[in-house]
Design an enzyme around this catalytic site. Structure first.
Site: not given
Ligand code: AMP
Length: 398
Positions: A7, A90, A178
């Site tokens: 990430n 991500r 999200h």
């Protein structure tokens, strides 16, 4: 198979290594202050943490350091980098991509083309990917996007009521964010209730520094509070959430603010911080509230009001509600916030057991549903990295 999850942010890079045979994390860490000086924290369950300064000039340096640590005779968890079967990356924004995907040239070109939609997170995520591909050229690199969970929303949920050509020409629409967290907790909640997601009307509340709420009807996300950017929806730590758009042009004219300055006001000076003047941190605002600070009280009331309004709207959109889920920093930890919200949702059949609600701490999976309540109310820890690892594992083996 071991899966590395990356990430990458502008000056930081988080990593986790999962052993998919056991579903457990065998190492995780953070390379911080990339391009400044460089600090790394490396953790292995049950062992002492390692923290050191290290020159991190670029994301290339960060990935090289991560691989060195993972294979280090003392600090490492694998003998050789060939044990890493695939890497999951991500991405906050996947544009119109509809699912997680193996990243080939076509996908990378598309992700580069949507950087203007995602100027903060897009470039570092692509840098992290490039750096990783150089050092791990023989494995699959999988992109997991926060936006794909929303790819099946009806157009009435994602098209804004502005001239349609802005949607067609410039991609101005609700994307939602999200999504990996909402996808994880909705699946976990259904699993816990021993029901098929397809049979449930669920609202998931990711309440943290950034907050969003999603409506998941019969396994499909039909609406979500974040929009074209993560700015829309609820007031957050420092973000305003939804306001009358004309407030923006009015203040820009009145105070001669540039777009960048206005964005700064909306993103960094608003929300809990902007109203309370105390802090963006919910805990600190609540302490000030308990000491009689009226603006802190108002900030919390605005937050509750916004959350309840969105939950009510989503229950109406779905024609009912079976499950309400709380997650993330505030959602998992804050019994007062949960109780304030649930108290105002009695009309929907939400009723919680106060003792169970108050007994929770971060990391707990709690069913706080009162006996006989129509709606199941759960608090459960989110795990976006595990969801990324699962998608990567699936696509690595496909
Ligand atoms: P996150 O972005 O998910 O890490 O969440 C950050 C938010 O969670 C901040 O507003 C914190 O005040 C809040 N938070 C974290 N821990 C707690 C806690 N133990 N009790 C109440 N709120 C908390």
């Amino acid at each position: 198979m071991k899966i590395l999850v990356i990430n990458a942010g502008s000056s930081s890079l988080k990593y986790q290594v999962f052993d998919m045979d056991t579903g457990s994390v065998i190492a995780k860490g953070l390379c911080d202050r990339i391009g400044v000086d460089g600090v790394v924290t490396h953790k292995r369950p049950g062992k002492e943490n390692y923290k050191a300064e290290a020159p991190l000039h670029s994301h290339d340096d960060a990935i090289a350091l991560v691989l060195t640590l993972l294979t280090d005779p003392e600090l490492g968890v694998i003998a050789d980098i060939s044990e890493i079967g695939a890497v999951g990356h991500r991405f906050a924004h996947g544009g119109t991509l509809t699912e997680s995907t193996v990243l080939g040239q076509k996908e990378k070109d598309y992700l580069a083309s949507i950087v203007p939609l995602n100027p903060l997170h897009g470039p570092p995520a692509l840098k992290g990917l490039e750096a990783c591909e150089k050092l791990l050229p023989d494995v699959r690199h999988v992109g997991v996007f926060d936006t794909t969970f929303y790819s099946r929303m009806p157009a009435s949920s994602y098209v804004y009521a502005i001239p349609y050509e802005y949607y067609e020409k410039y991609g101005v629409r609700r994307y939602g964010f999200h999504g990996t967290s909402h996808r994880y907790v909705s699946a976990k909640a259904a699993e816990y209730l021993k029901k098929d997601l397809k049979d449930l009307k669920m609202i998931t509340c990711h309440l943290g520094n950034g907050s969003s709420i999603s409506a998941v009807k019969n396994g499909v996300c039909v609406d979500t509070s974040m929009g074209f950017t993560p700015q829309e929806g609820l007031p957050m730590g420092t973000r305003s959430g939804s306001i009358d758009p004309t407030v923006v042009t009015y203040l820009m004219e009145k105070l001669s603010l540039s777009p960048a300055q206005m964005n700064d006001v909306l993103n960094r000076k608003s929300g809990l911080l902007g109203v309370s003047g105390v802090s963006p941190d919910c805990r600190e605002v609540m302490i000030a509230e308990s000491e009689g600070n009226e603006r802190a009280h108002l900030a919390m009331e605005i937050l509750y009001h916004s959350i309840v309004k969105i939950i009510g709207a989503y229950a109406a959109e779905m024609d009912g509600l079976d499950v309400l889920v709380f997650t993330a920093g505030i959602g998992e930890n804050d019994a007062i916030v949960r109780s304030e919200i649930c108290r105002r949702l009695g009309f929907l059949g939400v009723e919680i057991d106060d003792a169970r609600n108050r007994a929770t701490k971060r990391g707990d999976f709690v069913d706080m549903t009162a006996p006989g309540a129509r709606v199941a109310t759960l608090s459960l820890p989110t795990d976006e990295e595990y969801m990324i690892a699962l998608d990567t594992y699936r696509l690595a083996r496909a």
